[in-house]
Write a protein that holds these residues in place. Structure first.
Motif, PDB file in Angstrom:
ATOM      1  N   SER A  74       0.815  -1.212   0.000  1.00  0.00           N
ATOM      2  CA  SER A  74       0.000   0.000   0.000  1.00  0.00           C
ATOM      3  C   SER A  74       0.850   1.264   0.000  1.00  0.00           C
ATOM      4  N   ASN A 142      -7.438 -16.790  -1.000  1.00  0.00           N
ATOM      5  CA  ASN A 142      -7.282 -16.423   0.402  1.00  0.00           C
ATOM      6  C   ASN A 142      -8.085 -15.190   0.764  1.00  0.00           C
ATOM      7  N   ASP A 143      -8.581 -15.150   1.995  1.00  0.00           N
ATOM      8  CA  ASP A 143      -9.408 -14.028   2.450  1.00  0.00           C
ATOM      9  C   ASP A 143      -8.668 -12.701   2.339  1.00  0.00           C
ATOM     10  N   TYR A 144      -7.364 -12.742   2.580  1.00  0.00           N
ATOM     11  CA  TYR A 144      -6.592 -11.505   2.537  1.00  0.00           C
ATOM     12  C   TYR A 144      -5.740 -11.443   1.275  1.00  0.00           C
ATOM     13  N   ALA A 145      -6.007 -12.386   0.382  1.00  0.00           N
ATOM     14  CA  ALA A 145      -5.262 -12.477  -0.873  1.00  0.00           C
ATOM     15  C   ALA A 145      -3.763 -12.633  -0.618  1.00  0.00           C
ATOM     16  N   LEU A 166      -1.799  -3.302  -4.076  1.00  0.00           N
ATOM     17  CA  LEU A 166      -3.055  -2.549  -4.077  1.00  0.00           C
ATOM     18  C   LEU A 166      -2.789  -1.108  -4.501  1.00  0.00           C
ATOM     19  N   PRO A 168      -5.693   1.338  -5.647  1.00  0.00           N
ATOM     20  CA  PRO A 168      -5.844   0.707  -4.336  1.00  0.00           C
ATOM     21  C   PRO A 168      -6.422  -0.700  -4.433  1.00  0.00           C
ATOM     22  N   ILE A 170      -6.454  -4.670  -6.273  1.00  0.00           N
ATOM     23  CA  ILE A 170      -5.355  -5.546  -6.654  1.00  0.00           C
ATOM     24  C   ILE A 170      -4.988  -5.291  -8.103  1.00  0.00           C
TER      25      ILE A 170
ATOM     26  N   ASP B 136      -5.971   2.612   3.896  1.00  0.00           N
ATOM     27  CA  ASP B 136      -5.847   1.591   2.856  1.00  0.00           C
ATOM     28  C   ASP B 136      -7.181   1.032   2.388  1.00  0.00           C
ATOM     29  N   LEU B 206     -13.886 -10.877  -1.973  1.00  0.00           N
ATOM     30  CA  LEU B 206     -13.675  -9.596  -1.293  1.00  0.00           C
ATOM     31  C   LEU B 206     -12.497  -9.766  -0.337  1.00  0.00           C
ATOM     32  N   ILE B 207     -11.531  -8.922  -0.492  1.00  0.00           N
ATOM     33  CA  ILE B 207     -10.396  -9.003   0.441  1.00  0.00           C
ATOM     34  C   ILE B 207     -10.836  -8.424   1.771  1.00  0.00           C
ATOM     35  N   LYS B 208     -10.580  -9.243   2.786  1.00  0.00           N
ATOM     36  CA  LYS B 208     -11.041  -8.804   4.111  1.00  0.00           C
ATOM     37  C   LYS B 208     -10.183  -7.658   4.594  1.00  0.00           C
ATOM     38  N   LYS B 209     -10.860  -6.798   5.322  1.00  0.00           N
ATOM     39  CA  LYS B 209     -10.120  -5.694   5.930  1.00  0.00           C
ATOM     40  C   LYS B 209      -9.359  -6.277   7.110  1.00  0.00           C
ATOM     41  N   ARG B 210      -8.035  -6.105   7.060  1.00  0.00           N
ATOM     42  CA  ARG B 210      -7.213  -6.695   8.116  1.00  0.00           C
ATOM     43  C   ARG B 210      -7.398  -5.900   9.404  1.00  0.00           C
TER      44      ARG B 210
END
Lengths: 636, 222
Positions: A74, A142-145, A166, A168, A170, B136, B206-210
């Protein structure tokens, strides 16, 4: 082979030393076993910890990498560069980031079609599909890629992570990775104090050793072992590298089974402190053995020395030396034994003294009898032959001679006679002045006591002849009477003062016979019972007499010689005597006289004189009708 | 400039006039859209545009607003016609840094407060992804459409485009998470009809918000 330890000392030493050695050996083996087992256990546990540490280390580094990657992902400053579409700029930006991350070795930027935008490892590469599409596919799921995996780059394992770029949304994938290389291995070794070797495989079958903390030689050995397929890759394996035993733990690095780490620890190294201890233990054991050997030797000596002295003393006592004494300062049982022994020796000495004295006062056999039995008054009836001897005309012999001289002569005489009697197993009952009373058959029955008695009588006369010739210079004559019969033998007297002797009619008869010797002028006279009992001698009948105080008449004989040793003239004499007596008793006086004349030719003895006189009387006045040939003595 | 604007106004007036005069008192065609994703869930914020293949449609420039409320762009998706502007008033009490690196429009509004930022004009068609340099997760999308016939699906995944005429339209579907860039379909509409189109959109995850699960100092407390 059986060893025999005859000596107490050896046995004691062998026992103590063997016991101690066995004990020490047992302790040593137990300790040794426990230590080695413990070392193995400790190593196993350490390796487990090491495995955890290793995984944790990789995890930490991976996590670090993720954190860095997320920042880059980021990072606003990077965005203009990325969108510049100028590859060298992008590459430069990547390298810039890589420099910031100490933990990372490689960095890639991959577009959404999995084409490489920039790769710090190979700057010239562009538009090639990334080598690990599956990794990015996993990130997409993956959930967070994000995703991570271990991959092989030129046979070196890399932990690679993927995060989305990102801007922002991917727009690309950032790949960051670090090599699981020598540095990792060395770091790990420092942390867990175990050797670590990495094996890689692309097909999970053929494993290659890539990096190892082992030194060159050992790593080479390990590689050879691997090539020869001696590594089982199973948990709990142990193997030796250059004579050093290693305990091994395998830990998988990634799920894809391309890499695993072999943690290994030298058992010998782990045992090193113990080996030092073992050395000390061994020295201590040796010292202990030596000490126990010396101790056992000392104790054994302490025991055996007095025992040896005791043995020696006992041997001395056996030989009759009672003056021996053991000197010991020991206060223990040995000391007590020595004390008791000394007491015993003293007792024995005293007893021997008494025995000697007794032997002098009474005869040896009587002394033995007295010492062996309970001394009490009373006796028992026994068969015995009694010998009485007396010096003829002792009184006249003494006349005019000094008493001292007489005594000396008497002592010489008695000593010699006693010796003769004792040699023939006779027992001297008593000395009565010059007379000797001796017993045969009591207290000990020898079986041929009458024979012994007769032999003694003959020997006494022979001994006297020799004494006369050698010592006295005069012709001393003795008379000996012998009779055999039942006598009462035992202790007589009072309880305080007693005498071992024999009594009975047969004793008196022996004494009477001794008296008769003077009358017949014969050295020895034996009764009929003695003649019957000692039949190996040839006898000459002398007379038939009734002694004073006795109702029954007895025949008396003169022992001539042993049947086996008799000479021709002796036989002749005996036969003439026998013929003469027969004629005499048949009242054939002439024939008897004829025989007497013949006898006189051989020796004109008192015997001849007596019978000539008797015949002369009977020729004048013949004997009565009831003549029983007996000559009656009215005095002793 | 003035000319330009007056021309646009004129054309609009003309169109309305045309509707009333040529079409007479007739009902226009209506396109109803129902968007679902691969899990059959309704898709919100999907952009649907209908572009007539044979007739030209006058575009009217607008100025739309994307607020920044509670560190989120509200609304998340805005459809504008080419040449329109978007204002980015900041309703938070912190500053935001709006930026875009999208091909359709690259711009940035460095840290500002309130309504101090000037409106941004979007002259190329396409999509613009908005981010915030300091947050972000903040995401906003501006869809620059060629056609005025455009709609955004609601929470139920439904959208309606009205006042369509009898015509063949290219209907485009777009969504920020669409796996393909754009899905297009040709639909022929009849006069006075209501056409309902059900569209399944293949969306990216959907990428989860960390979010930090633990406090910084309680890392080992679990």
């Amino acid at each position: 082979m059986t060893m025999q330890f005859k000596r107490f000392q050896t046995r004691l030493i062998v026992f103590f030393v063997a016991l101690l050695a066995l004990l020490q050996l047992t302790v040593f083996l137990a300790v040794n076993d426990a230590n080695i087992r413990n070392a193995r256990q400790v190593i196993k546990e350490n390796l487990q910890v090491g495995s955890s540490v290793f995984n944790r280390l990789i995890e930490e580094r991976t996590r670090n990498l993720f954190q860095h990657a997320r920042l880059i992902s980021s990072d606003y400053a990077f965005k203009p560069a990325f969108y510049s579409d100028d590859r060298p700029t992008i590459l430069s930006a990547l390298e810039n980031h890589l420099q910031r991350i100490e933990d990372a070795d490689i960095m890639l930027l991959v577009d959404l079609d999995l084409k490489i935008i920039a790769d710090t490892r190979s700057p010239e590469i562009t538009s090639e599909t990334v080598a690990w599409p599956a990794l990015i596919e996993r990130a997409e799921q993956n959930d967070y890629a994000e995703a991570t995996a271990v991959v092989l780059i030129e046979n070196l394992p890399f932990q690679i992570i993927v995060v989305p770029y990102l801007s922002p949304d991917i727009n690309a994938w950032i790949l960051l990775g670090f090599a699981i290389d020598q540095q990792v291995a060395d770091d790990l070794k420092q942390m867990i104090n175990s050797e670590i070797s990495f094996f890689v495989s692309s097909d999970s079958k053929q494993w290659r050793l890539t990096r190892s903390t082992l030194d060159k030689d050992k790593a080479g050995s390990l590689m050879r072992k691997n090539k020869q397929q001696e590594l089982s890759f199973n948990q709990g394996q142990t193997f030796t590298l250059d004579d050093e035993e290693y305990i091994v733990l395998y830990t998988q690095l990634a799920e894809n089974k391309t890499v695993f780490a072999m943690l290994q620890r030298s058992l010998d190294q782990a045992l090193k402190p113990y080996l030092r201890l073992r050395q000390t233990l061994q020295i201590l054991m040796l010292f202990g053995l030596l000490l126990s050997l010396l101790g056992a030797l000392f104790i054994a000596r302490k025991v055996t020395k007095p025992v040896k002295a005791l043995t020696l003393s006992v041997q001395k006592i056996e030989q009759g030396d009672y003056h021996t004494k053991i000197i010991t300062e020991q206060k223990d049982e040995i000391g007590q034994l020595a004390g008791s022994f000394n007491q015993m020796a003293k007792g024995l000495e005293e007893k021997e003294k008494v025995r000697n004295l007794l032997g002098k006062v009474v005869s040896k056999e009587v002394a033995e009898e007295l010492l062996c039995r309970k001394i009490e008054l009373g006796g028992e009836e026994k068969q015995a032959t009694i010998l009485f001897s007396d010096i003829r005309d002792f009184t006249s012999l003494c006349e005019g001679a000094p008493a001292q001289e007489i005594l000396t002569m008497l002592n010489v005489y008695l000593t010699k006679m006693s010796a003769v009697i004792e040699i023939n197993h006779g027992v001297i009952d008593k000395y009565i002045g010059d007379a000797i009373m001796a017993l045969f058959g009591v207290p000990v029955n020898h079986g041929n006591d009458a024979h012994n008695a007769v032999a003694t009588a003959i020997a006494m006369n022979q001994a006297l002849q020799k004494l006369n010739k050698d010592k006295f210079g005069k012709a001393i004559k003795i008379g000996i009477g012998l009779n055999t019969g039942r006598v009462v033998a035992g202790n007589m007297g009072s309880p305080d003062r007693l005498n071992y002797t024999v009594i009975g009619d047969d004793v008196n008869l022996a004494s009477r016979l001794e008296g008769l010797t003077k009358f017949y002028d014969l050295p020895v006279l034996v009764s009929e019972s003695t003649r019957t009992a000692a039949d190996s001698f040839v006898y000459q009948e002398i007379d038939r007499v009734r002694v004073k105080g006795k109702q029954n008449a007895v025949a008396i004989y003169r022992p001539v010689a042993l049947l086996s040793q008799i000479s021709q003239p002796q036989w002749l004499e005996v036969e003439i005597c026998s013929t003469m007596l027969s004629a005499y008793r048949a009242q054939k006086w002439e024939k008897a006289l004829e025989q007497l004349d013949q006898l006189a030719l051989i020796e004109d003895s008192e015997f001849c004189q007596i019978y000539r006189q008797r015949i002369a009387i009977f020729q004048v006045s013949p004997p009565p009708q009831d003549w029983d040939f007996t000559f009656e003595f009215t005095e002793k | 400039m003035f000319f330009n604007r007056s021309l646009k106004l004129l054309s609009k007036v003309l169109t309305v006039f045309f509707c009333f005069t040529v079409g007479g008192p007739v009902e226009a065609a209506v396109l109803k859209i129902q968007a679902i994703d691969q899990q059959n869930k309704p898709v919100e914020n999907a952009v649907i545009t209908a572009t007539p293949l044979f007739s030209k449609v006058e575009i009217v420039k607008q100025t739309k607003i994307i607020d920044q409320i509670n560190k989120e762009y509200v609304p998340r998706v805005v459809i504008i016609s080419k040449g329109s502007s978007v204002k980015f008033p900041n309703k938070d009490n912190i500053r935001h840094h709006v930026y875009s690196f999208s091909k359709a429009k690259q711009f940035e509004l460095p840290l500002y407060e309130g309504s101090t930022a000037p409106p941004v004009e979007f002259n190329s068609e396409g999509t613009v992804t908005l981010g915030c340099n300091i947050h972000d997760w903040m995401r906003g999308y501006v869809y620059i459409s060629e056609t005025p016939f455009a709609a955004l699906t609601d929470k139920k995944g439904a959208a309606v485009i009205q006042e369509l005429t009898e015509e063949t339209y290219r209907v485009d579907f777009w969504h920020p998470r669409l796996k393909k860039t754009l899905i297009s379909r040709e639909i022929k509409l009849q006069q006075d009809s209501i056409e309902t189109v059900k569209i399944r959109l293949q969306l990216k995850q959907l990428i989860k918000k960390r979010q930090k699960m633990k406090t910084r100092f309680g890392r080992y407390s679990d």
